[in-house]
Design a protein around this motif. Structure first.
Motif, PDB file in Angstrom:
ATOM      1  N   SER A 128       6.645  10.394  -5.340  1.00 17.77           N
ATOM      2  CA  SER A 128       7.404   9.596  -6.176  1.00 17.77           C
ATOM      3  C   SER A 128       7.859  10.421  -7.297  1.00 17.77           C
ATOM      4  O   SER A 128       7.114  11.411  -7.875  1.00 17.77           O
ATOM      5  N   PHE A 169       2.683  -6.075  -1.646  1.00 17.99           N
ATOM      6  CA  PHE A 169       2.652  -4.529  -1.371  1.00 17.99           C
ATOM      7  C   PHE A 169       1.263  -4.232  -2.359  1.00 17.99           C
ATOM      8  O   PHE A 169       1.084  -5.308  -3.195  1.00 17.99           O
ATOM      9  N   TYR A 173      -0.603   1.339  -4.298  1.00 17.82           N
ATOM     10  CA  TYR A 173       0.343   1.953  -3.406  1.00 17.82           C
ATOM     11  C   TYR A 173       1.683   2.141  -4.074  1.00 17.82           C
ATOM     12  O   TYR A 173       2.220   1.257  -4.372  1.00 17.82           O
ATOM     13  N   LEU A 175       5.429   2.916  -3.905  1.00 11.04           N
ATOM     14  CA  LEU A 175       6.714   2.886  -3.121  1.00 11.04           C
ATOM     15  C   LEU A 175       7.244   4.283  -2.796  1.00 11.04           C
ATOM     16  O   LEU A 175       7.493   4.726  -3.783  1.00 11.04           O
ATOM     17  N   SER A 176       7.270   4.570  -1.532  1.00 10.55           N
ATOM     18  CA  SER A 176       8.200   6.011  -1.389  1.00 10.55           C
ATOM     19  C   SER A 176       9.641   5.480  -1.538  1.00 10.55           C
ATOM     20  O   SER A 176      10.068   4.409  -1.489  1.00 10.55           O
ATOM     21  N   GLU A 179      10.670   3.290   1.525  1.00 11.51           N
ATOM     22  CA  GLU A 179      10.323   1.963   1.398  1.00 11.51           C
ATOM     23  C   GLU A 179      11.080   1.161   0.156  1.00 11.51           C
ATOM     24  O   GLU A 179      11.353  -0.222   0.685  1.00 11.51           O
ATOM     25  N   LYS A 180      11.599   1.907  -0.820  1.00 11.65           N
ATOM     26  CA  LYS A 180      12.245   1.378  -1.743  1.00 11.65           C
ATOM     27  C   LYS A 180      13.754   0.842  -1.268  1.00 11.65           C
ATOM     28  O   LYS A 180      14.258   0.016  -1.564  1.00 11.65           O
ATOM     29  N   ILE A 190       9.102  -8.213  -4.758  1.00 11.52           N
ATOM     30  CA  ILE A 190       7.847  -7.533  -4.653  1.00 11.52           C
ATOM     31  C   ILE A 190       6.762  -8.409  -5.186  1.00 11.52           C
ATOM     32  O   ILE A 190       6.710  -8.578  -6.311  1.00 11.52           O
TER      33      ILE A 190
END
Length: 287
Positions: A128, A169, A173, A175-176, A179-180, A190
């Motif tokens: 990230s 989520f 964790y 979000l990569s 995933e975003k 979310i």
């Protein structure tokens, strides 16, 4: 004490104290012990072992690294070596002649201690931009195939039907970017809960509409599913293949040089087929 007897004692000492060394390292350690005894006959056995151990440590540095408590199949104490990512990282460090002690921490603490220099590095983590401000990321050590799931008895029959719905989520964790992209594509809101098991329960109880899961997970064995009367349904379309990395602090001495060497060793086990052997071992266990 004759030299043969000294060598026998050296071997015994090494067997007791070098359980994590490679055979090559054991031989090198013994070589230096004997060399000290033969060329410096006035030193005691203890002094000889101390000198040889110091030389061995200089040639084979030791580091402390961390991972989380469970992230199957990448970190899983029920799998060989403690998981897929552990096997790959250990093999890379062996290539670098680096001995490592792996400790298990909450995921956020593993990153915190890496940033603070209390441990050398940690794994496996997604990239990230925020993390990249203080951490260096290796080339990917694993990839996570990501799918979306819903409660089996829910009204959602397609991915498109989840547009503007609630996606669960875990708190710890990140979000990569991939995933975003999923969240943005379906304009989802979310919800955050403690962990992946909590997300499944959230979805089954209707508090969230969907969650993300990696395809290596055997749904039937999840405790969150076993405790409920209903099951989850996973959509067939793979949404992302998210890379996982080994990370170290940017503030460490020669940190960029070190991560470059890690990547070179990782490329080496790619090219010589060792990584494929590890990957195939875990894929067979998971099928």
């Amino acid at each position: 004490m004759d030299k043969i007897h000294i060598i026998e004692e050296c071997l015994m000492e090494l067997r007791l104290s070098t359980s994590i060394r490679s055979i090559y390292g054991l031989i090198r350690h013994l070589y230096w012990t004997i060399w000290v005894i033969v060329l410096l006959p006035s030193v005691s056995l203890a002094e000889a072992l101390f000198i040889a151990e110091a030389h061995h440590r200089a040639e084979h540095p030791s580091i402390k690294i961390a991972t989380g408590d469970h992230y199957s199949p990448f970190i899983d104490d029920k799998l060989p070596n403690g998981g897929w990512s552990v096997s790959i990282v250990q093999r890379v460090l062996e290539k670098l002649s680096v001995q490592a002690e792996i400790i298990y921490l909450p995921w956020d603490r593993a990153l915190k201690w890496t940033n603070e220099g209390q441990i050398f590095g940690s794994f496996p983590f997604v990239y990230s931009p925020q993390r990249a401000e203080t951490l260096l990321f290796s080339k990917p050590i694993n990839h996570v195939p990501v799918y979306m799931y819903v409660a089996q008895n829910s009204e959602f029959s397609t991915l498109e039907s989840l547009t503007t719905k609630r996606l669960c989520f875990p708190y710890d964790y990140a979000l990569s970017s991939l995933e975003k992209d999923i969240v943005n594509k379906y304009a989802m809101t979310i919800n955050r809960v403690k962990d992946g098991t909590g997300c499944i329960k959230h979805v089954l109880k209707g508090w969230s509409d969907a969650g993300l899961i990696n395809s290596y997970i055997d749904i039937s064995k999840l405790s969150a599913v076993q405790d409920e009367e209903q099951m989850i349904k996973v959509f067939a379309q793979q949404l992302a293949l998210v890379p996982l990395h080994f990370v170290i602090s940017k503030q460490g001495k020669d940190s960029q040089l070190w991560i470059d060497k890690f990547d070179q060793a990782l490329a080496q086990i790619d090219s010589n087929g060792e990584r494929a052997i590890i990957d195939n071992q875990y894929r067979k266990l998971l099928n």
